[in-house]
Structure formats: C-alpha cells, structure tokens
Design a protein around this motif. Structure first.
Motif, mmCIF file in Angstrom:
data_model
loop_
_atom_site.group_PDB
_atom_site.id
_atom_site.type_symbol
_atom_site.label_atom_id
_atom_site.label_comp_id
_atom_site.label_asym_id
_atom_site.label_seq_id
_atom_site.Cartn_x
_atom_site.Cartn_y
_atom_site.Cartn_z
ATOM 1 N N GLN A 67 5.549 4.071 2.186
ATOM 2 C CA GLN A 67 6.215 5.235 2.753
ATOM 3 C C GLN A 67 6.878 4.876 4.082
ATOM 4 O O GLN A 67 7.990 5.327 4.375
ATOM 5 C CB GLN A 67 5.224 6.386 2.941
ATOM 6 C CG GLN A 67 5.984 7.684 3.236
ATOM 7 C CD GLN A 67 5.090 8.904 3.255
ATOM 8 O OE1 GLN A 67 3.876 8.794 3.322
ATOM 9 N NE2 GLN A 67 5.704 10.069 3.206
ATOM 10 N N VAL A 68 6.204 4.046 4.843
ATOM 11 C CA VAL A 68 6.777 3.654 6.126
ATOM 12 C C VAL A 68 7.977 2.733 5.916
ATOM 13 O O VAL A 68 8.955 2.794 6.667
ATOM 14 C CB VAL A 68 5.699 3.005 7.017
ATOM 15 C CG1 VAL A 68 6.321 2.393 8.259
ATOM 16 C CG2 VAL A 68 4.659 4.048 7.407
ATOM 17 N N GLY A 101 0.826 -1.206 0.000
ATOM 18 C CA GLY A 101 0.000 0.000 0.000
ATOM 19 C C GLY A 101 0.857 1.252 0.000
ATOM 20 O O GLY A 101 2.056 1.210 0.239
ATOM 21 N N ARG A 102 0.210 2.377 -0.260
ATOM 22 C CA ARG A 102 0.942 3.630 -0.388
ATOM 23 C C ARG A 102 1.634 4.035 0.923
ATOM 24 O O ARG A 102 2.800 4.421 0.933
ATOM 25 C CB ARG A 102 -0.049 4.717 -0.816
ATOM 26 C CG ARG A 102 0.601 6.038 -1.102
ATOM 27 C CD ARG A 102 -0.394 6.951 -1.786
ATOM 28 N NE ARG A 102 0.147 8.281 -1.883
ATOM 29 C CZ ARG A 102 -0.529 9.325 -2.342
ATOM 30 N NH1 ARG A 102 -1.760 9.173 -2.739
ATOM 31 N NH2 ARG A 102 0.024 10.518 -2.398
ATOM 32 N N PHE A 103 0.885 3.947 2.016
ATOM 33 C CA PHE A 103 1.472 4.347 3.286
ATOM 34 C C PHE A 103 2.419 3.281 3.809
ATOM 35 O O PHE A 103 3.421 3.583 4.447
ATOM 36 C CB PHE A 103 0.370 4.700 4.289
ATOM 37 C CG PHE A 103 -0.228 6.037 3.999
ATOM 38 C CD1 PHE A 103 0.172 7.152 4.709
ATOM 39 C CD2 PHE A 103 -1.142 6.194 2.972
ATOM 40 C CE1 PHE A 103 -0.341 8.409 4.417
ATOM 41 C CE2 PHE A 103 -1.670 7.448 2.666
ATOM 42 C CZ PHE A 103 -1.263 8.548 3.386
ATOM 43 N N GLU A 104 2.102 2.034 3.510
ATOM 44 C CA GLU A 104 2.999 0.927 3.862
ATOM 45 C C GLU A 104 4.362 1.153 3.202
ATOM 46 O O GLU A 104 5.413 0.985 3.831
ATOM 47 C CB GLU A 104 2.357 -0.376 3.367
ATOM 48 C CG GLU A 104 2.944 -1.640 3.931
ATOM 49 C CD GLU A 104 2.273 -2.877 3.323
ATOM 50 O OE1 GLU A 104 1.453 -2.735 2.389
ATOM 51 O OE2 GLU A 104 2.590 -3.985 3.793
ATOM 52 N N ALA A 164 10.628 5.027 5.250
ATOM 53 C CA ALA A 164 10.899 5.736 6.501
ATOM 54 C C ALA A 164 11.815 4.895 7.388
ATOM 55 O O ALA A 164 12.780 5.387 7.982
ATOM 56 C CB ALA A 164 9.586 6.047 7.223
#
Lengths: 430, 430
Positions: free
Chosen positions: A164-165, A159-162, A168
C-alpha cells in the motif's frame, strides 16, 4: 460488509487476466487497423517482441506458464456488444461513424491469431504471424501483459502495508507531477501510456488523477477501454508500422522512396482535421520533409517521436514556412520519452509558435523509479514491431540510430534511398 | 461489484459517527476507571476541554451542530456484548479477569453523563460534571471527536484524487518512520495516539502498518477497540488524573504531600508486574522521588511524560541506585512528544542501562505536517483534564511549567508543599 459473492467470484478465477478487452489498446491501433483492413488486408506480417533493455532478463523474471495463460486469455476475447456500440456510436475527433460498418462487422468476429513463444538467453522470443489487420492488434496486449507480469513478479513477496505504501508513493509522484504541470497554463496533455504501463489498474488511476488534477489541460487517453469506461476522449493517430510495412512491400528503390507518402495519401483519403498528423521520422525527418509533396504541408500537424524533440519541431516549423504555411495554425505533438521537465521545456519554447500537444507515456503510467530496492520496477524499453511483410524484412531508421531496426544490409539501402546522413545517438530509456 | 446494501445503509446515516464504541478509548482509562470505581466512586468531578494551541480557533473551524451530534451519539453508546466479553475474558498484561465482575456489571449499564458546551473567543468550552468514574470516560472520546471534526473541516473541499494523494503522502510518512525504526534492533514501541489522532480509521491504519512493519518491536496499542478488533495487546497504566484528584481532595498540606503516594498504594493493591509503573511528574519528579516510600522503588518501572526525558530517566536511574535497586531490571516508558529522532536518541542512550519502552502518540497518528496548504492539518495541543473534585480546583505542575494548570494561588501552594524549585520551560507542541 463483505460482498461475499464478489469474494467467491474472485476466488474462482484461474488467473487474474491482465488484458480483459480487445479495446484495452491504443486508439491509433484501431484507426490503423481500419486503414490496413481497407487498403492492405491481405498482407502477411510478422510482429516480434524486442526488449531493448537487455539487462532486464524477462524470461528469468516472468514464468512462461503464466505468460502463456495471459496470452491465451487474450485469444479468448472478442469484442463485446457494449464495446462495439461505443466504437460504432461514439464521436471520435469530432466525427461520427469513424469506424465503418464493414470494418466493425469484421472486428466483431475477430479473435487474435496464434502466437509463438520461446525462451532464448534470458529473453522471450514472442512472435505473431498472419494477416496484417489481425496480427497488428497483438502489439499492445503483448506489451502490456509482459510489463504487468514483470510488475507482479517484483511485487510478489511484498507485505500488505508495504504494497500500500508503494502505491502511496507512486501516487504521490504522479500528483507532484500534476501539481508542477498545473502551474503552467495552456498545456494540452494526453495519456499515451498503455503499452508500458505498470498495470491496467494503475494506468486507470493515473488517467483519472490527471483528469481531476489537470482539468482542461488533460485532453484524453490513448486507451480505448479507459476512454469508454471513463467517458473521456480517445486520442491517437498513426504509427511507424504503416510506413514500415508499405516500405517493405515496395518492389524497387523508387517505390521505396515513395512508400511513406503513399501511406499518408491513403490516410488522407480516410481522415481529416486533427487526425491528419504526419509522423515523419521513420526514415529520417529531414529527408522526409524535404521530399514531401505539397499537399502534406496542408496537413494539420506533426508528431515528433524520436531524435531531439526541439530540433524536430524547429525543422517542422522551417518546413511549413518554406511551403508557405502558417506554423501558428499547426499542431505539434510530442510523444517521445516525455516527463515533466521535458514537457515544460518544450511548452515554454514552442507555445505560441505552434499549437503544442503532448502524448505522455511511460513516465506517466510506469514511474516507479526509486520506489523499490534495486529499482526493480523501473520502466524499460520493450517494443513489439512489424519485422516482416510478405516475407520481406522491415526497416526503421528513426531520428535516433539507437532506435533503428532491420537487417544491416537493408538499413544501409534505406539510408541511401532516403538520403539519411549522420544522426545523433540518443539513449533510449523507455 | 457494488455492495448495494452497504451503499444504501451508508446513505441512511444521519451522521458519520466518529466514536462508535465505549472502548474506543485508552486502556489506562479503563484501568483507572476500575480503580476509581473501587476507591473513590462518589467523588464529583469536573473535566474540561483545554486547547493549549490558541491559534487553532476550533469554534470557527468546527460546526457546533456537528459537534453536538457527535457528542450526543457517544451518549447513546453502551458496552456491547462482544466488548464486554473481551474485557471480561481477555488476558491483559498476562492477567485474567483484570476487570472485576462488579466493575463490569456497572460498566455494562453505563451511559456517559451530559456535557455542557459553549463558544467563547473562537474556542469551545466543553465541560463534563458528575461522578468521577463516569465523567473520566469522556476524556478520550471528546478529544478524538474534536480532532477528527477538525480534520473533516479541513478536508471538506478537497477533490477525490487530491484526498487519496493526501493519505498516500501520510502513509508514506508513517512508513518512512517505520523503516528508520527498523534499522535499530531491540526497540519496543506501542501506539499511544488515540486522543489526538487524525481520525479513527487513520489510527487503525497506522497501528496495522506498525504491526507489519515493526514486527516484534511493536508491542500493542492503547486503543481498546483496535486492540480487540486486531487481536493486539492493549497497553497502558495510569495517568495524572489520579494524583490530581486525590490531591484536590486532601484536607491539609500533610495530606496533600501524601496524596501522590496514596494513589500508588491503592494501585499496588490492585496491580502487579508491568502495571506497577510510576508516573512521577504530576507535582515535580525530583521531589516525588526523593520523598517516595521505599516500597515504590520496588515497582517495575517509571513513565516519563514531561520535562527533558533523558534527564527524567537519569533521575530515575540515580534514584533506583540510591534505593539499592538494579536499574537494568527496571522499565522506563517514554511517552511525551515522541517522534523517530527522539525515540532513537533515547533508545541509544538508555538501552542496556534500563528496559526501554516507548508510547508513541500524536506524531504517529496525526503527522500530517506539511501535507496541506497552510499546514491546516498539523496536530495541536488539545487536552481534557479534571479541573475540580468535590468543588475544589485541581492542580498539575508537571516537569514543564508550560504544562502546569490550576488557579495561581493553588499552584503556588502546591509548589511550596512539593518543594518544586526552578523548572525548565519546554514548548508544548502536541
């Protein structure tokens, strides 16, 4: 505000090219290419991809069509005017016109030669054949493409936030390494991570993070495109392919024994200062050093790329002392399997005794260990090596039998000629 | 490609505004504002900023000029057409036209009233005076501005990559919380973190990360602007300011005792379903529940916002049972000092016994604990409360004496009127 033109432009791409420049490669490749162009340009070589980590079934992970598209894209590249200007006009290792006009004329016209690709047992057989100065330039793009296609395959369903993390976390890992290194003054560290990087953009990020975080302790990057774009020093000297091909071309054992020194004699005719760095381990460091001519002891330093690095450096120090050289003036470049612990350990042991420098590779630009399920992004040991020259097989012994390559009979012959005895096996992780 | 227009536009800003919309506020503020507009629009109130964490010397950290610029900017805001359309046309809690045409007509013309700002003992004295429905809307922007100016002050001298890694770490923290919550099916969690967020963009990120990471367990955000922009549910019911002002306006002890129920009678005239949520702790939960009229037991649920949350929920369950209500049909919303441990503990204890829901605030949108030196970004307890109504001081007792406020004599009187005995002190962190 959305930049509509950029968005539309991006949508027009047939592929998202991984290697977008002929100088998205290691600086030493260009130095060696010029040397080969000058001394052995007509030698016909075969380079071959070798995945030393058999458990990573690359052909199952990476789509063959995508791989072909990426390789084809590299074949469409030629040196741009700005890249040529940088190579012709920039100062490398304090020297202007490192690259000669005749080499640049040739390089500006170069397109990479064809490749041969087959699947076998879940792996790709990827080979390149042709004249040495052309084929040798495939090594880094081929590795970078396979590494990044593998990264993309693993990331595809996230996923998109997955995602990004994930980045990160990877950024945090790099930064924690930087912070630990920062507590030790006097370090000198360069990025050597092009070939096994997670991706181009990630290497670019890591290098910039090192520049901000390490300050003067960061000495530059081996990646020419990043060095050019970010106005950094391009770093690198020479590699095993020179002695491997010179050795394969030797007509008898006497010529074979002399081949590694012939390489450096040619090198010395072109380079001085910090580019006069010995790479002693191709056929075993002990034999190489004991048999070395005295003029080699006058060189600036040595690069330790296999075996136990502390032992390698101690051997170099003893050798310099035995030849009447002052080790404190000599440069020792460590470049094999480095991460922070190893860097700090070697720095603590050798700082002051020699000039110490580090070429930090895979664990700088591809440390995603522990960040996804099943460790599916962990780096692995992919290489692309000269396997034949003018129809003869090449051989590499190194200071670690797990890094040896070549036909068994030839390995036995080389061991005899170079007087290589028992060697300690060191696990090759990256 | 650089979007030149955006770059130039950004350069033209005199300030980088923190609050850019009148609906960058909590949904319950708008619900309460409409209720106040309908029932008590002429009451004159004073709201005041109170920093319960005295060790954070806000006036030393935050420049007064910058603070004034940000507050002045909020005074320049009015409801945009799109915001008005969203409020008028959207479905909130399953209901169309939650906001009445006469309220919307008034809100569309609204500009926030003046503020009064002074420095004292390293703190800002920031007060707002005027009619209740106008002044009350200062609470959230004032808090968000001070929180974000403090963040900016701490971040000012950090490097570019240092900053990126800081946010990388904060993202990782949020994601690790999401992953832990994900292992527990049946959770219902909303973002309640506007007032003490690290910054607007950070709240916006956190909310989207929750949406991707929690899926159906994420129920929405209290922030109207984010709910509108991201097409999420806007979440919230009512707060302490209603009973506090109603109580301050009471002419005698009898009226005072009745005031908290008068508030809910007015609320019941406007709202039904999941908006009929009791906030029982303003003057002590035990007394409130035992003295409550029977019609209140028929309400949908209760919000537990101070004291020991498990005790509060147990008290509510016992109360519903004593009034012949089935607790398993009732909603219990926990909203005080939540983080993952507490959420999972309360969920484990109450799931199945009641319908459990969580309003996760500061530790969702401002958990930078441990991420910078000296923990200079740790959240702290800043509130903005009604302190007077029509010239009379307000009082809050809550279920935690550390959250009590008001003149000592009035606190004593309220304790007597509401029969509040010994209360357990709970440290107020955020």
């Amino acid at each position: 505000m959305v930049d509509i033109a950029t968005r539309v432009w991006n949508h027009k791409w047939k592929i998202d090219p991984i290697v977008r420049s002929l100088i998205d490669t290691d600086f030493y490749k260009l130095l060696m290419c010029q040397s080969v162009f000058r001394n052995r340009r007509d030698v016909q070589v075969t380079f071959s991809l070798i995945n030393r980590t058999k458990s990573i079934r690359l052909a199952d992970l990476v789509d063959e069509g995508e791989l072909r598209e990426q390789l084809d894209y590299v074949r469409s590249l030629s040196l741009t005017r700005g890249e040529s200007t940088w190579m012709r006009g920039n100062t490398f290792y304090g020297k202007r016109q490192m690259f000669t006009p005749d080499f640049m004329d040739w390089f500006e016209k170069l397109r990479l030669p064809p490749y041969h690709l087959e699947k076998r047992d879940g792996q790709y057989e990827l080979t390149f054949e042709g004249s040495w100065p052309e084929v040798m330039l495939w090594e880094i793009p081929a590795l970078a493409i396979l590494m990044e296609l593998r990264s993309r395959a693993v990331l595809r369903d996230m996923g998109r936030f997955e995602l990004q993390v994930l980045y990160a976390r990877a950024m945090t890992k790099v930064w924690e390494k930087v912070k630990r290194l920062n507590t030790h003054p006097g370090l000198k560290i360069a990025d050597f991570g092009t070939r096994r990087r997670h991706s181009f953009l990630w290497q670019d990020w890591c290098v910039q993070a090192l520049q901000e975080g390490l300050g003067d302790a960061f000495t530059g990057t081996s990646n020419c495109l990043i060095a050019k774009n970010r106005d950094m020093e391009a770093i690198g000297t020479n590699a095993h392919e020179l002695p491997m091909v010179y050795a394969a071309l030797a007509d008898d054992d006497t010529a074979l024994r002399r081949a590694p020194y012939d390489v450096l004699a040619d090198w010395q005719a072109e380079h001085d200062g910090n580019l006069r760095i010995i790479l002693p381990d191709t056929y075993g460091t002990p034999g190489f050093l004991s048999g070395a001519p005295d003029w080699l002891a006058g060189w600036t330093g040595i690069r330790i790329d296999s075996g136990d690095p502390a032992e390698g450096a101690e051997a170099a120090i003893r050798w310099w002392q035995s030849r009447g050289e002052d080790p404190t003036t000599k440069l020792v470049i460590f470049s094999d399997g480095l991460d922070v612990d190893k860097i700090l350990e070697l720095h603590a042991r050798f700082a002051g005794r020699v000039r110490v420098s580090f070429g930090w590779g895979t664990m700088l630009t591809n440390d995603f260990i522990g960040l996804v399920d099943g460790d599916a992004l962990a780096p692995f040991s992919l290489v692309c090596k000269a396997v034949a020259a003018d129809g003869r097989p090449t051989v590499k012994l190194s200071d670690n039998p797990n890094k040896a390559m070549g036909p068994a009979a030839e390995i036995a012959r080389y061991k005899r000629v170079f007087g290589v005895g028992a060697q300690e096996r060191v696990e090759v992780v990256v």
